[in-house]
Scaffold this active site. Structure first.
Site, PDB file in Angstrom:
ATOM      1  N   ASP A 110     -12.437 -48.752  26.972  1.00  0.00           N
ATOM      2  CA  ASP A 110     -12.333 -48.660  28.187  1.00  0.00           C
ATOM      3  C   ASP A 110     -10.751 -49.108  28.664  1.00  0.00           C
ATOM      4  O   ASP A 110     -10.046 -49.905  27.881  1.00  0.00           O
ATOM      5  CB  ASP A 110     -12.983 -49.564  29.005  1.00  0.00           C
ATOM      6  CG  ASP A 110     -14.491 -48.982  29.116  1.00  0.00           C
ATOM      7  OD1 ASP A 110     -14.746 -47.995  29.284  1.00  0.00           O
ATOM      8  OD2 ASP A 110     -15.335 -49.867  28.968  1.00  0.00           O
ATOM      9  N   ARG A 111     -10.325 -48.671  30.084  1.00  0.00           N
ATOM     10  CA  ARG A 111      -8.819 -49.088  30.041  1.00  0.00           C
ATOM     11  C   ARG A 111      -8.542 -50.549  30.097  1.00  0.00           C
ATOM     12  O   ARG A 111      -7.362 -50.936  29.784  1.00  0.00           O
ATOM     13  CB  ARG A 111      -8.615 -48.583  31.535  1.00  0.00           C
ATOM     14  CG  ARG A 111      -7.356 -48.679  32.085  1.00  0.00           C
ATOM     15  CD  ARG A 111      -7.259 -48.016  33.644  1.00  0.00           C
ATOM     16  NE  ARG A 111      -5.965 -48.366  34.131  1.00  0.00           N
ATOM     17  CZ  ARG A 111      -5.811 -48.072  35.573  1.00  0.00           C
ATOM     18  NH1 ARG A 111      -6.682 -47.595  36.383  1.00  0.00           N
ATOM     19  NH2 ARG A 111      -4.558 -48.379  36.066  1.00  0.00           N
TER      20      ARG A 111
END
Length: 207
Positions: free
Chosen positions: A69-70
């Site tokens: 994830d970011r």
């Protein structure tokens, strides 16, 4: 009587069939290990103009095996090998993935035992996982921006090994037992590890 026309016709038909069966050229298998920084999307394009893999990796034709994830950091494996992607990401393969996780608070042994045996999330119970308390890794780089710590609440580091890959699973697991994740770094996927790879850097690896 000339007999060459029939022979020529047969040769032309045979040649066209052979050309149709000629295999297409395939690209050599390639594996890239990338130490993904915080706030970078695990993809090469983004219509909103956010930071992506394209800002770091000038290679075409490879794709991330699984997500990171970011707001997470660490190892991202990119490859053009479909079989390797399946091995690293499909639930049935049970490939181990190692994370170093900073959580808010100090979980006791009873809490760690719950995580080891599996907790029930909204998408079902998790598989048994490797969970241990560790010190902050010596090789860890500073995050930009730093995490928001509350001075009145201590933090702890856990080493978590998962054998499945649900969406935001580590964060949901630690939150489920009352210890929110503050920072998450993936260190390994199967036999691939960060090793000495600096944050924001990439290198080729053996397929």
């Amino acid at each position: 009587m000339k007999k060459t026309s029939f022979t020529k016709h047969r040769v032309e038909r045979f040649s066209s069939r052979q050309a149709a069966r000629r295999p297409q050229e395939t690209q050599p298998k390639r594996v890239i290990l990338f130490n993904k920084p915080y706030d970078v999307l695990p993809q090469f394009t983004d219509e909103a103009g956010r930071s992506t893999l394209k800002d770091y990796i000038p290679v075409q034709g490879v794709y991330a095996a699984g997500r990171l994830d970011r707001d997470s950091e660490g190892l991202l494996v990119l490859t053009n090998d479909g079989a390797l992607q399946a091995k690293l990401t499909q639930p049935g393969k049970r490939t181990g993935k190692i994370y170093f996780v900073q959580v808010e608070g100090e979980p006791d042994e009873e809490t760690l035992a719950k995580l080891r045996s599996g907790v029930t999330l909204n998408d079902g119970p998790t598989l048994p996982a490797g969970i241990e308390r560790v010190n902050e890794p010596e090789w860890l780089w500073p995050r930009n921006p730093p995490i928001r710590e509350r001075k009145s609440i201590p933090t702890s580091w856990l080493k978590i090994t998962l054998y499945e890959g649900r969406n935001r699973q580590v964060r949901r697991m630690t939150a489920h037992v009352g210890f929110p994740t503050l920072r998450l770094i993936r260190y390994a996927m199967g036999s691939y590890t960060l090793d000495t790879l600096a944050n924001g850097e990439w290198r080729d690896a053996a397929p």
